[in-house]
Design an enzyme around this catalytic site. Structure first.
Site, short mmCIF file in Angstrom:
data_model
loop_
_atom_site.label_atom_id
_atom_site.label_comp_id
_atom_site.label_asym_id
_atom_site.label_seq_id
_atom_site.Cartn_x
_atom_site.Cartn_y
_atom_site.Cartn_z
N SER A 63 0.82 -1.21 0.00
CA SER A 63 0.00 0.00 0.00
C SER A 63 0.86 1.26 0.00
O SER A 63 2.00 1.26 0.47
CB SER A 63 -0.89 0.04 1.24
OG SER A 63 -1.73 -1.07 1.27
N1 SAH Z 1 0.26 -5.67 4.18
C1 SAH Z 1 0.93 -5.94 2.93
C2 SAH Z 1 0.06 -5.65 1.73
C3 SAH Z 1 -0.26 -6.92 1.07
S1 SAH Z 1 -1.34 -6.90 -0.29
C4 SAH Z 1 2.26 -5.22 2.83
O1 SAH Z 1 2.60 -4.42 3.71
O2 SAH Z 1 2.98 -5.50 1.87
C5 SAH Z 1 -2.57 -8.01 0.33
C6 SAH Z 1 -2.12 -9.41 0.61
O3 SAH Z 1 -3.25 -10.12 1.11
C7 SAH Z 1 -1.64 -10.17 -0.62
O4 SAH Z 1 -0.33 -10.59 -0.40
C8 SAH Z 1 -2.62 -11.36 -0.70
O5 SAH Z 1 -2.01 -12.55 -1.12
C9 SAH Z 1 -3.10 -11.47 0.73
N2 SAH Z 1 -4.36 -12.17 0.94
C10 SAH Z 1 -5.50 -12.10 0.21
N3 SAH Z 1 -6.44 -12.90 0.75
C11 SAH Z 1 -5.89 -13.48 1.85
C12 SAH Z 1 -6.36 -14.42 2.83
N4 SAH Z 1 -7.59 -14.93 2.81
N5 SAH Z 1 -5.51 -14.77 3.82
C13 SAH Z 1 -4.24 -14.29 3.87
N6 SAH Z 1 -3.74 -13.42 2.97
C14 SAH Z 1 -4.55 -13.02 1.97
#
Ligand code: SAH
Length: 216
Positions: A63
């Site tokens: 983000s």
């Molecule tokens: N907080 C992260 C942003 C990640 S983007 C950072 O600082 O980089 C969102 C993430 O959520 C992705 O990596 C995706 O694979 C994950 N995601 C989506 N659905 C999910 C679920 N049900 N359980 C765990 N992770 C999930």
């Protein structure tokens, strides 16, 4: 080289966060300290402190700095808090939380991303982050309840297991809505009551899983 990143990071705090209403001192200090450029691939490092999200592979994104700061501030994190994050991604948001709170639990469904995040945690000596590869929409019952829960992917509704695993008092921050457009939602549990407040519109990648989206 490093001092350039340091300068870019201070500028990010002064120009992107404070003017937009990030005032929590612990959040500002964590954002000023955690080296965001560590979490993105080498070719993107010079853009790490820009005012935008960046790709982290597997179709996922880290983000924009302001959104990380806003969600962290909305959690009202305290040093003694235990926080659950759903969607580890590259690990940046978890590292920011770990700079403020005693313990962070983070769940990521894509194994390759989790492996990379774990390497980042090790390199930065973030020893207060426990992570696992799983569907985070079912939470992490073994470690519940959590003082704060942050979901960094957008689902169609608030997963009920996460509401149940929230401590009382406790705060959850989660984007809820359609693909490509969600309302950042703050759920509070206090004296046994649940309330919810809708904040700004945001655009997150999809929250997949049992209590998220199923297509794909
Ligand atoms: N907080 C992260 C942003 C990640 S983007 C950072 O600082 O980089 C969102 C993430 O959520 C992705 O990596 C995706 O694979 C994950 N995601 C989506 N659905 C999910 C679920 N049900 N359980 C765990 N992770 C999930």
């Amino acid at each position: 080289m490093n001092s350039n990143y340091e300068k870019a990071r201070q500028r990010m705090v002064q120009e992107q966060l404070i003017p937009r209403g990030i005032h929590n001192r612990a959040v500002l200090e964590a954002m000023a300290r955690v080296p965001r450029h560590f979490f993105v691939e080498e070719a993107l490092r010079d853009q790490a402190y820009g005012d935008f999200p960046l790709p982290i592979g597997e179709g996922q994104t880290i983000s924009q700095p302001y959104i990380v700061a806003l969600m962290t501030q909305l959690l009202e994190p305290q040093p003694h808090h235990r926080i659950l994050e759903i969607g580890t991604g590259c690990g940046y948001q978890a590292a920011v939380l770990a700079a403020i709170c005693t313990q962070v639990y983070t769940v990521e469904r894509i194994k390759t991303l989790l492996a990379r995040a774990r390497r980042n945690f090790d390199r930065l000596h973030c020893y207060n982050i426990l992570s696992k590869a799983d569907d985070g929409t079912t939470g992490w019952p073994e470690h519940a309840p959590f003082d704060g829960i942050i979901v960094t992917a957008g689902g169609p509704r608030v997963p009920q297991p996460l509401v149940e695993q929230l401590a009382d008092p406790g705060i959850m921050v989660i984007p809820v809505g359609e693909h490509g457009m969600q309302a950042l939602t703050v759920i509070r549990k206090e004296h046994g009551e649940i309330s919810s407040e809708v904040r700004e519109q945001v655009r997150f990648v999809k929250l997949m899983g049992a209590h998220g989206w199923h297509d794909e």
